[in-house]
Scaffold this active site. Structure first.
Site, PDB file in Angstrom:
ATOM      1  CB  SER A  14      34.590  50.926  53.330  1.00  0.00           C
ATOM      2  OG  SER A  14      33.877  49.786  53.761  1.00  0.00           O
ATOM      3  CE  LYS A  65      39.128  41.871  48.637  1.00  0.00           C
ATOM      4  NZ  LYS A  65      38.005  41.743  47.672  1.00  0.00           N
ATOM      5  CG  ASN A  86      36.221  38.133  51.030  1.00  0.00           C
ATOM      6  OD1 ASN A  86      36.258  36.935  51.259  1.00  0.00           O
ATOM      7  ND2 ASN A  86      35.088  38.771  50.783  1.00  0.00           N
ATOM      8  N   GLY A 127      44.699  41.310  40.853  1.00  0.00           N
ATOM      9  CA  GLY A 127      44.888  41.239  42.302  1.00  0.00           C
ATOM     10  C   GLY A 127      44.002  40.205  42.972  1.00  0.00           C
ATOM     11  N   GLY A 128      43.808  40.379  44.285  1.00  0.00           N
ATOM     12  CA  GLY A 128      43.052  39.400  45.058  1.00  0.00           C
ATOM     13  C   GLY A 128      41.608  39.262  44.619  1.00  0.00           C
ATOM     14  CB  ALA A 129      38.970  41.714  43.719  1.00  0.00           C
ATOM     15  CE1 TYR A 206      31.287  50.156  48.857  1.00  0.00           C
ATOM     16  CE2 TYR A 206      32.301  48.158  47.997  1.00  0.00           C
ATOM     17  CZ  TYR A 206      32.149  49.092  49.006  1.00  0.00           C
ATOM     18  OH  TYR A 206      32.873  48.976  50.170  1.00  0.00           O
TER      19      TYR A 206
END
Length: 246
Positions: A14, A65, A86, A127-129, A206
């Site tokens: 992260s 999430k 989120n 999934g959540g994203a 990222y």
């Protein structure tokens, strides 16, 4: 001191703490700090809130999430419709879930990809994203095909992808953590021979800044982008939620 933070299972990848710490320094915000809170299980959230009474805002990352929703006191209408959270605002001992992924992905996609009438997307992951991405694509009127490890209702498996499918779906969005640090030598199982200069590949990962997926697609001439623009936009949206009345 107001505390903010990120919850997830593994957080070594992260950039959120670095981003917010630099923001606080740059903007002269002296009464706030941002921390990373690794939770082996989502059930550990209530204990975290008890241990950290100064927490007023949390970000949520994989794989929590969706799992976090039953533990919240309230849901923003948009987050409830998407089915993923989120961002959590903590006020008066109550928690309320939001989804800033939708806003951030939609905006950053419009900056990256020239939408046209024939636009079709492949969304890798469910999934959540992915749920926020689906909602954004619906809002932009871009038809999409869901891709998962197994085929099912409304989705195909990676093994079912072909050069022909890629020819008609020239926007590819990776919502999975495949290729994320430290597993940087992994990539979704696409038929890369079908990737061309007409393709646009948006990898929500990222870290690293250029994933193996991005490298393989760029080698065939595709335009590629990572998840940093989305991260920054969703972080700014979260900051607004935490600091203003919602």
């Amino acid at each position: 001191m107001r505390k903010f933070g990120l919850i997830g299972k593994k957080l070594s990848h992260s950039f959120s703490k670095k981003y917010f710490t630099e923001k606080f320094k740059r903007e002269g915000i002296l009464d706030a700090q941002y921390e990373l809170y690794e939770l082996p299980h989502m059930a550990g959230l209530p204990e975290l809130l008890q241990q950290e009474p100064e927490l007023v805002g949390l970000n949520v990352t994989v794989p929590y999430k969706e799992q976090v929703i039953p533990l919240l006191d309230e849901m923003d209408e948009a987050a409830a419709q998407i089915g993923a959270v989120n961002t959590i605002k903590i006020s008066g001992g109550k928690t309320k879930g939001f989804n800033t992924d939708f806003i951030a992905f939609k905006s950053s996609l419009q900056e990256f990809y020239p939408i046209h009438k024939q636009s079709k997307a492949l969304v890798l992951g469910t999934g959540g994203a992915a749920k926020a991405v689906w909602a954004a694509l619906d809002a932009l009127a871009i038809p999409f095909l869901k891709v998962s490890r197994t085929a099912g209702a409304g989705q195909v498996s990676y093994s079912q992808l072909s050069d022909q499918v890629l020819q008609t779906h020239q926007l590819i969005i990776n919502t999975t953590p495949i290729g994320m640090y430290p597993q940087v030598q992994e990539a979704p199982e696409l038929p890369f021979s079908g990737i061309t200069q007409q393709h646009y590949v948006y990898d929500l990962v990222y870290n690293p800044e250029e994933t193996l997926l991005m490298q393989k697609c760029a080698a065939n001439g595709a335009k590629v982008i990572n998840g940093l623009p989305m991260l920054y936009q969703q972080a700014d949206a979260a900051w607004s939620i935490w600091n203003f009345k919602y």
